[in-house]
Write a protein that holds these residues in place. Structure first.
Motif: not given
Ligand SMILES: NC(=O)c1ccc[n+]([C@@H]2O[C@H](COP(=O)([O-])OP(=O)(O)OC[C@H]3O[C@@H](n4cnc5c(N)ncnc54)[C@H](OP(=O)(O)O)[C@@H]3O)[C@@H](O)[C@H]2O)c1
Length: 485
Positions: A16-19, A43-47
């Protein structure tokens, strides 16, 4: 190419990536490449922040409309991407308690890519690059499942040295002193002391990036850390589409401004070299470095100077000129008469001459009770050009041992899928795609309007030389009049 045999794709399985910075040029490419080649990720969480009158949700809904997502359009992959509303300028990135809990629980790979990359930002603006990273680092320490932290810096974060090793350098100030100072001093005062504060540093952006690197060095992040330092990021060379480009900062902006006819001269050394690196190579280097960090578990941060290849300013100008007539756009404002000028004084004189038409246009608008503010815009362009000249009047050498060792440690399969440490064999073809990319993606002008663009270019050509002939005639007539002929 078999993705099943890719060690890098295998690593991203279930991650799970937070970018941060996922809406930017590099960030979008990272999201696309991850979805396309590492589809087993979780998942990818994008700010995302509000910008240009759009809410984070509206921007998120539009994210996949960019052409760089064409290859994965129609696939269900975007269901793996989730919005996290926030803003790097706010404490703790402006994250809600709910999102904070979610990210702390779920994030396994953290890509901190966001930064204000403009060269002419105030110290106050640049300080957000530092304060956001301080908050990001604190957040990493609360992420219970975090495996890797990646920070994207710049190859010029230590540009006051002519040789840049893949190591940390002494910052101009330590993080706390810098942030306390910026917060304590009034904005107007700060503006007035920008130059003395910068000292040898060419701009506030690289200044902030150097402090940020050292913040990471001293933070004892308890997972493996990699810092990627790209040089000048250019259009993509290969994927997801050739020639993709998404921002107009720095030297990209200068060449773009030259083509549309608003930038006419640039103080640079013809033989000085620019280190150009295609954006897809940077993206692949980031992903490979993430995999390597996870498998080697290095205790101290590993720095990668991802600097591509040097090309002289003169060669770049020649290559840009080469394609000028091939893909002209109706959106060009004036005929290109771009020159590299090696003398700072003459460049200044040349630029000032070009301010005259701007004054003239502003004056006409003023008489009609309107405001054009062309002079104001040109003054800003000039400021950015002057700051960019720093990078085109010097040469740097870079160590690339870590990049080379990263490349050598990759499997043959991964070298095909995540290409980065490879020479550009056909610069002509690459610059041709860059020229086309500027037209398609920066001017948003489709290829079928080229014939109209060619017509407009002919008109601009005639207009340009007509104005020059007229100006010469008036100067000649004035001189004749002054000397009584
Ligand atoms: N481009 C280059 O030549 C180059 C060279 C060396 C290093 N780098 C580094 O590469 C990274 C990415 O650069 P880029 O070329 O992709 O730049 P970019 O296109 O301008 O993207 C910058 C990203 O940072 C985000 N950001 C900026 N301020 C923010 C804030 N206050 N809150 C939330 N997000 C914010 C932007 O979000 P918004 O969309 O909301 O603005 C955008 O997603 C940067 O760290 C930069 O220092 C770039």
């Amino acid at each position: 190419m078999s993705l099943e045999n890719s060690q890098i794709a295998q690593f991203f399985k279930n991650q799970t990536i937070f970018i941060t910075g996922g809406t930017g040029f590099l960030g979008k490419l990272l999201i696309e490449k991850l979805l396309r080649t590492c589809w087993d990720l979780k998942k990818i969480y994008v700010l995302m922040r509000s910008k240009s009158g759009k809410t984070p949700q509206q921007r998120f809904d539009e994210l996949f409309n960019f052409p760089c997502f064409d290859l994965i359009r129609g696939k269900k992959l975007r269901d793996k991407v989730f919005l996290i509303s926030g803003d790097c300028k706010r404490p703790l990135l402006g994250l809600s308690d709910q999102d904070l809990d979610l990210l702390k629980r779920e994030t396994t790979c953290f890509f901190h890519v966001a930064a204000n990359v403009k060269f002419d930002i105030s110290f106050k603006e640049a300080s957000y690059n530092v304060s956001a990273t301080r908050d990001v680092v604190n957040l990493t320490k609360q992420m219970s499942n975090l495996k890797v932290f990646i920070y994207v810096s710049t190859a010029y974060s230590n540009c006051i040295n002519s040789h840049i090793a893949e190591e940390f350098y002494k910052p101009p100030m330590d993080t706390n002193t810098f942030l306390n100072f910026i917060n304590a001093v009034d904005d107007d005062v700060l503006q007035n002391i920008t130059h003395p504060l910068l000292g040898k540093w060419p701009n506030t952006y690289v200044y902030s990036k150097c402090i940020t690197e050292n913040l990471i060095k001293n933070s004892n992040i308890n997972v493996p850390v990699a810092i990627i330092r790209p040089s000048i990021i250019m259009n993509t060379i290969e994927e997801p589409i050739k020639g993709w480009i998404d921002n107009t900062y720095g030297l990209i902006g200068i060449t773009f401004g030259a083509c549309v006819g608003v930038v006419r001269s640039f103080y640079a050394g013809k033989n000085n070299k620019l280190n150009l690196v295609p954006a897809d190579h940077v993206c692949n280097c980031v992903l490979a470095a993430t995999w390597k960090a996870a498998i080697t578990q290095s205790e101290s941060p590993v720095i990668y100077n991802c600097v591509g290849e040097p090309k002289s300013c003169e060669d770049c100008t020649k290559l840009i000129n080469w394609f000028y007539w091939e893909f002209p756009s109706e959106k060009y404002l004036w005929y290109k008469s771009f020159k590299i000028i090696e003398n700072k004084f003459w460049n200044h004189v040349y630029f000032s001459l070009h301010l005259l038409p701007a004054y003239f246009i502003d004056l006409i608008f003023f008489f009609f009770g309107k405001s054009a503010r062309i002079v104001q815009r040109y003054t800003r362009i000039n400021r950015v050009l002057e700051m960019s000249s720093y990078f085109a009047t010097r040469d740097w050498t870079f160590d690339e041992d870590n990049v080379i060792s990263l490349w050598k440690g990759m499997s043959d399969e991964d070298k095909k899928i995540f290409k980065f440490n490879v020479k550009i064999t056909d610069w002509y073809a690459y610059f041709r795609n860059c020229a086309l990319g500027k037209r398609l993606y920066l001017l948003n002008d489709p290829i079928d309007t080229v014939p109209k663009g060619q017509k407009k270019l002919k008109v601009l050509f005639v207009l340009h030389y007509a104005v020059i002939i007229l100006l010469c005639y008036f100067m000649f007539a004035t001189l004749m009049f002054m000397f009584g002929f």
